[in-house]
Design a protein around this motif. Structure first.
Motif, short mmCIF file in Angstrom:
data_model
loop_
_atom_site.label_atom_id
_atom_site.label_comp_id
_atom_site.label_asym_id
_atom_site.label_seq_id
_atom_site.Cartn_x
_atom_site.Cartn_y
_atom_site.Cartn_z
N CYS A 1 6.55 -8.58 1.39
CA CYS A 1 7.06 -9.05 2.67
C CYS A 1 7.26 -10.56 2.55
O CYS A 1 6.62 -11.21 1.72
CB CYS A 1 6.08 -8.73 3.80
SG CYS A 1 5.87 -6.96 4.09
N ILE A 2 8.13 -11.09 3.37
CA ILE A 2 8.44 -12.53 3.31
C ILE A 2 8.26 -13.14 4.69
O ILE A 2 8.81 -12.63 5.68
CB ILE A 2 9.87 -12.76 2.78
CG1 ILE A 2 9.96 -12.26 1.33
CG2 ILE A 2 10.24 -14.24 2.85
CD1 ILE A 2 11.32 -12.39 0.71
N TYR A 3 7.48 -14.20 4.74
CA TYR A 3 7.19 -14.90 6.00
C TYR A 3 7.86 -16.27 5.98
O TYR A 3 7.76 -17.00 5.01
CB TYR A 3 5.67 -15.06 6.15
CG TYR A 3 5.23 -15.77 7.40
CD1 TYR A 3 5.66 -15.38 8.66
CD2 TYR A 3 4.35 -16.85 7.31
CE1 TYR A 3 5.23 -16.04 9.81
CE2 TYR A 3 3.92 -17.51 8.45
CZ TYR A 3 4.36 -17.10 9.69
OH TYR A 3 3.95 -17.76 10.83
N TRP A 4 8.54 -16.58 7.07
CA TRP A 4 9.23 -17.85 7.24
C TRP A 4 8.49 -18.64 8.31
O TRP A 4 8.74 -18.47 9.50
CB TRP A 4 10.68 -17.59 7.65
CG TRP A 4 11.59 -18.77 7.63
CD1 TRP A 4 11.26 -20.08 7.38
CD2 TRP A 4 13.02 -18.75 7.87
NE1 TRP A 4 12.38 -20.88 7.44
CE2 TRP A 4 13.48 -20.09 7.74
CE3 TRP A 4 13.93 -17.75 8.17
CZ2 TRP A 4 14.81 -20.43 7.91
CZ3 TRP A 4 15.26 -18.08 8.34
CH2 TRP A 4 15.69 -19.41 8.21
N PRO A 5 7.56 -19.50 7.92
CA PRO A 5 6.72 -20.19 8.91
C PRO A 5 7.49 -20.99 9.94
O PRO A 5 7.11 -21.01 11.12
CB PRO A 5 5.82 -21.08 8.05
CG PRO A 5 5.80 -20.43 6.71
CD PRO A 5 7.15 -19.83 6.54
#
Length: 221
Positions: free
Chosen positions: A144-148
């Motif tokens: 999964c990829i998180y974009w803060p």
């Protein structure tokens, strides 16, 4: 469909044909997340053009995991000057039981080129920083990829609206999926972008979704 500055969503809503949602990140680079099935790629490109994004502007393609409905379209970029990426453990999966899984699903193993094998840690795209999260359970190397900066989370097939990824495919693991979901639930998320179904917007709505998943699915995983 533009969601926020630099973030575009292309949900798959066909009533009978299965395919993944796709997303575009414009953060100094134009990056496509989950190209979906090869046969539906032109449909995605047509939708992108309506937002002023031409497929020739794509600089990178990331697949959240190696299942056909997320990865197969990666074949279209094998001969193009576009970097491609997949979770490291799913690259190993493709070299092992993954090819047989494709045949079982009625597909030929895809002819793809992988330039980057993603592991847990920071990912920099243009001037933006992202976090890659290893989230096994649905597949061994799911990421999964998180974009803060956007508080946006791309969940692949780990979490959906009132649903989770199935674990009965080769390499699936219910206990690993629960641990992965709990990892995601601890993030500060305002936009949840799943691999299928509707995006979820709003922190309280997203947290409520995690609680529903705990109650409805954890006893069976």
């Amino acid at each position: 469909m533009k969601l926020t500055q630099g973030l575009y969503a292309y949900p798959w809503n066909h009533p009978s044909a299965n395919n993944s949602n796709s997303y575009i990140i414009r953060a100094g680079q134009v990056v496509l997340l989950d190209p979906g099935h090869l046969e539906f790629l032109n449909h995605l490109f047509q939708s992108m053009r309506l937002d002023g994004i031409h497929e020739d502007s794509i600089q990178g393609v990331i697949a959240t995991h190696a299942h056909p409905d997320h990865l197969e379209g990666l074949q279209a970029f094998a001969q193009k000057p576009v970097w491609t990426a997949l979770g490291a453990l799913d690259e190993a999966f493709m070299k092992d039981i993954g090819a047989d899984f494709y045949r079982m699903m009625g597909f030929s193993p895809p002819q793809i080129r992988l330039d980057i094998l993603l592991k847990e840690g920071e990912l920099i795209l243009g001037k933006e920083r992202f976090q890659v999260l290893e989230t096994p359970g649905h597949s061994p190397g799911s990421i999964c990829i998180y974009w803060p900066a956007q508080k946006a989370l791309f969940t692949g097939d780990v979490v959906f609206e009132m649903g989770v990824g199935r674990t009965d495919f080769p390499g699936g693991d219910g206990k690993a999926l629960v641990a992965s979901i709990e990892k995601l639930a601890g993030l500060d998320v305002e936009i949840l972008l799943p691999g299928h179904g509707n995006p979820l917007v709003g922190k309280s709505r997203i947290q409520k979704n995690f609680e529903i998943i705990r109650q409805m699915y954890y006893p069976y995983l």
